[in-house]
Design a protein around this motif. Structure first.
Motif, PDB file in Angstrom:
ATOM      1  N   SER A   2      18.669 -19.902 -33.950  1.00  0.00           N
ATOM      2  CA  SER A   2      19.179 -18.548 -34.119  1.00  0.00           C
ATOM      3  C   SER A   2      18.757 -17.991 -35.468  1.00  0.00           C
ATOM      4  CB  SER A   2      20.706 -18.555 -34.011  1.00  0.00           C
ATOM      5  OG  SER A   2      21.205 -17.281 -34.300  1.00  0.00           O
ATOM      6  N   LYS A   4      20.258 -15.257 -36.584  1.00  0.00           N
ATOM      7  CA  LYS A   4      21.426 -14.498 -37.025  1.00  0.00           C
ATOM      8  C   LYS A   4      22.048 -15.179 -38.246  1.00  0.00           C
ATOM      9  CE  LYS A   4      25.598 -12.411 -35.214  1.00  0.00           C
ATOM     10  NZ  LYS A   4      26.456 -12.249 -34.050  1.00  0.00           N
ATOM     11  N   LYS A   5      22.219 -14.412 -39.319  1.00  0.00           N
ATOM     12  CA  LYS A   5      22.792 -14.963 -40.540  1.00  0.00           C
ATOM     13  C   LYS A   5      24.302 -14.900 -40.475  1.00  0.00           C
ATOM     14  CE  LYS A   5      19.051 -13.953 -43.710  1.00  0.00           C
ATOM     15  NZ  LYS A   5      18.688 -13.345 -44.987  1.00  0.00           N
ATOM     16  N   ARG A   6      24.933 -15.913 -40.982  1.00  0.00           N
ATOM     17  CA  ARG A   6      26.390 -15.943 -41.053  1.00  0.00           C
ATOM     18  C   ARG A   6      26.830 -15.426 -42.412  1.00  0.00           C
ATOM     19  NH1 ARG A   6      29.337 -20.984 -38.411  1.00  0.00           N
ATOM     20  NH2 ARG A   6      29.183 -20.152 -36.312  1.00  0.00           N
ATOM     21  N   LEU A   7      27.841 -14.570 -42.389  1.00  0.00           N
ATOM     22  CA  LEU A   7      28.400 -14.064 -43.636  1.00  0.00           C
ATOM     23  C   LEU A   7      29.350 -15.088 -44.215  1.00  0.00           C
ATOM     24  CD1 LEU A   7      29.262 -10.384 -42.632  1.00  0.00           C
ATOM     25  CD2 LEU A   7      27.369 -11.167 -44.036  1.00  0.00           C
ATOM     26  N   ALA A   9      32.776 -16.458 -45.924  1.00  0.00           N
ATOM     27  CA  ALA A   9      34.160 -16.082 -45.665  1.00  0.00           C
ATOM     28  C   ALA A   9      34.534 -14.923 -46.587  1.00  0.00           C
ATOM     29  CB  ALA A   9      35.085 -17.265 -45.912  1.00  0.00           C
TER      30      ALA A   9
END
Length: 113
Positions: A2, A4-7, A9
């Motif tokens: 993937s 898609k980057k994770r932000l 917390a």
């Protein structure tokens, strides 16, 4: 895989940074900040200096500089509104019932389109 980057917390803000910071009178600070942004915009549009603007709004230049840098204790909301009228702006105040009964009303700034 993937892309898609994770932000990291985080907490979504309320829309009022002063409330998010837990400052007293957060709505008043937010309103003052919005009025000062308008004042700065008008100064830029007219391409006038702080000295010229200070004369226009009957304030000393060092005090205007402090207000423009966020030192809101020097001015009231009323003074900021009068400053905007000195820049040929109309300031309208609307009072209406809050949408949710049992909750305190709120103060919001809606700039002209």
């Amino acid at each position: 895989m993937s892309t898609k980057k994770r932000l990291p917390a985080h907490t979504t803000g309320s829309g009022n940074i002063f409330a998010d910071l837990g400052l007293p009178n957060a709505e008043e600070h937010q309103l003052k900040a919005a009025l000062v942004v308008q004042l700065k915009r008008l100064m830029a549009e007219r391409e006038i200096t702080q000295i010229e603007a200070a004369k226009l709004v009957y304030m000393k230049q060092p005090d205007l500089s402090k207000v423009l840098r966020g030192q809101f204790k020097l001015v009231s909301v009323e003074k900021l509104m009068r400053m905007l009228t000195a820049f040929d702006q109309d300031v309208e105040i609307t009072v209406k019932p809050h949408r949710k009964r049992g909750e305190a009303g709120r103060i919001t700034f809606i700039p002209a389109a």
